[in-house]
Enzyme design. Structure first.
Site, mmCIF file in Angstrom:
data_model
loop_
_atom_site.group_PDB
_atom_site.id
_atom_site.type_symbol
_atom_site.label_atom_id
_atom_site.label_comp_id
_atom_site.label_asym_id
_atom_site.label_seq_id
_atom_site.Cartn_x
_atom_site.Cartn_y
_atom_site.Cartn_z
ATOM 1 N N PHE A 34 6.576 8.992 -8.370
ATOM 2 C CA PHE A 34 6.791 9.812 -7.105
ATOM 3 C C PHE A 34 6.687 9.238 -5.689
ATOM 4 O O PHE A 34 6.134 8.144 -5.665
ATOM 5 C CB PHE A 34 5.537 10.845 -7.089
ATOM 6 N N ALA B 26 0.429 9.606 -8.828
ATOM 7 C CA ALA B 26 -0.593 9.004 -8.507
ATOM 8 C C ALA B 26 -1.999 9.516 -9.689
ATOM 9 O O ALA B 26 -2.828 8.901 -9.877
ATOM 10 C CB ALA B 26 -1.243 9.316 -7.093
ATOM 11 N N GLU C 152 -1.852 10.578 -12.491
ATOM 12 C CA GLU C 152 -1.876 10.001 -13.732
ATOM 13 C C GLU C 152 -2.217 8.444 -13.834
ATOM 14 O O GLU C 152 -2.445 7.904 -14.939
ATOM 15 C CB GLU C 152 -0.437 10.211 -14.643
ATOM 16 N N ILE D 109 1.520 11.758 0.296
ATOM 17 C CA ILE D 109 1.561 11.944 1.683
ATOM 18 C C ILE D 109 0.977 13.431 1.906
ATOM 19 O O ILE D 109 1.635 14.432 1.122
ATOM 20 C CB ILE D 109 3.063 11.788 1.966
ATOM 21 N N HIS E 272 -3.501 19.995 -1.784
ATOM 22 C CA HIS E 272 -3.098 19.204 -2.971
ATOM 23 C C HIS E 272 -3.277 17.658 -2.633
ATOM 24 O O HIS E 272 -3.639 17.069 -3.490
ATOM 25 C CB HIS E 272 -1.580 19.477 -3.104
ATOM 26 N N PHE F 77 -6.718 -0.472 -6.321
ATOM 27 C CA PHE F 77 -6.199 0.790 -5.678
ATOM 28 C C PHE F 77 -5.201 0.376 -4.629
ATOM 29 O O PHE F 77 -5.593 0.070 -3.575
ATOM 30 C CB PHE F 77 -7.500 1.436 -5.208
ATOM 31 N N ARG G 62 3.531 0.815 5.345
ATOM 32 C CA ARG G 62 2.651 0.204 4.702
ATOM 33 C C ARG G 62 3.351 -0.427 3.490
ATOM 34 O O ARG G 62 2.824 -1.152 2.360
ATOM 35 C CB ARG G 62 1.604 0.958 4.406
#
Length: 155
Positions: free
Chosen positions: A17, A51, A53, A77, A83, A108, A122
């Site tokens: 994603f 993320a 999963e 985002i 959510h 992480f 980033r």
């Protein structure tokens, strides 16, 4: 000079994603591990749908015993609903729990940003790439655990 723990085996789990961001994180992680002499093969890079999963996949990889560490990369985002908070919290707590349960470094590298621009900054191909940072943290934790475990084995 080759890093003394270059022989470690690291898996990378990357969320598919937001690939315009996660592809950059993956490149940063691979580049960082390469500087340490760690070889990551294509078979060691596992795709995750998102993320949320990441923890289950990372924990499963760690439990195989094949990997000394797992780097997890993703991007969440903020949108107009809650959510974002649920996914971010689930991913972070899940990854922490997976690392503790398996006693394997699971790092992480999930961006949790408010805007697309923050995420892209980033994940750029530079020293500030957060995939690079997650890979460095994984490598350093592998080294620390090896040192601790070898000292305890001798004591």
């Amino acid at each position: 000079m080759t890093d003394p723990i270059a022989a470690c085996r690291v898996a990378i789990v990357v969320s598919r994603f937001n690939p315009e961001v996660t592809d950059g994180l993956l490149k940063g992680a691979l580049d960082q591990l390469a500087t340490k002499g760690v070889v990551v093969t294509p078979a060691d890079v596992i795709d995750a749908p998102g993320a949320f999963e990441l923890p289950l996949i990372a924990q499963t990889l760690a439990r195989t015993g094949r990997y000394d560490g797992v780097v997890c990369l993703g991007c969440v985002i903020k949108g107009d609903t809650a959510h974002f908070e649920f996914i971010s919290l689930g991913a972070s707590l899940g990854l922490m729990a997976a690392g503790l349960a398996t006693e394997t470094p699971i790092t992480f590298g999930v961006l949790t940003t408010y805007t697309d621009e923050q995420a892209l900054v980033r994940s750029r191909d530079d020293a500030e790439n957060k995939g690079r940072e997650a890979a460095q943290a994984c490598h350093a934790t592998i080294a620390a655990l090896r040192r601790i475990r070898s000292e305890l084995a001798v004591a």
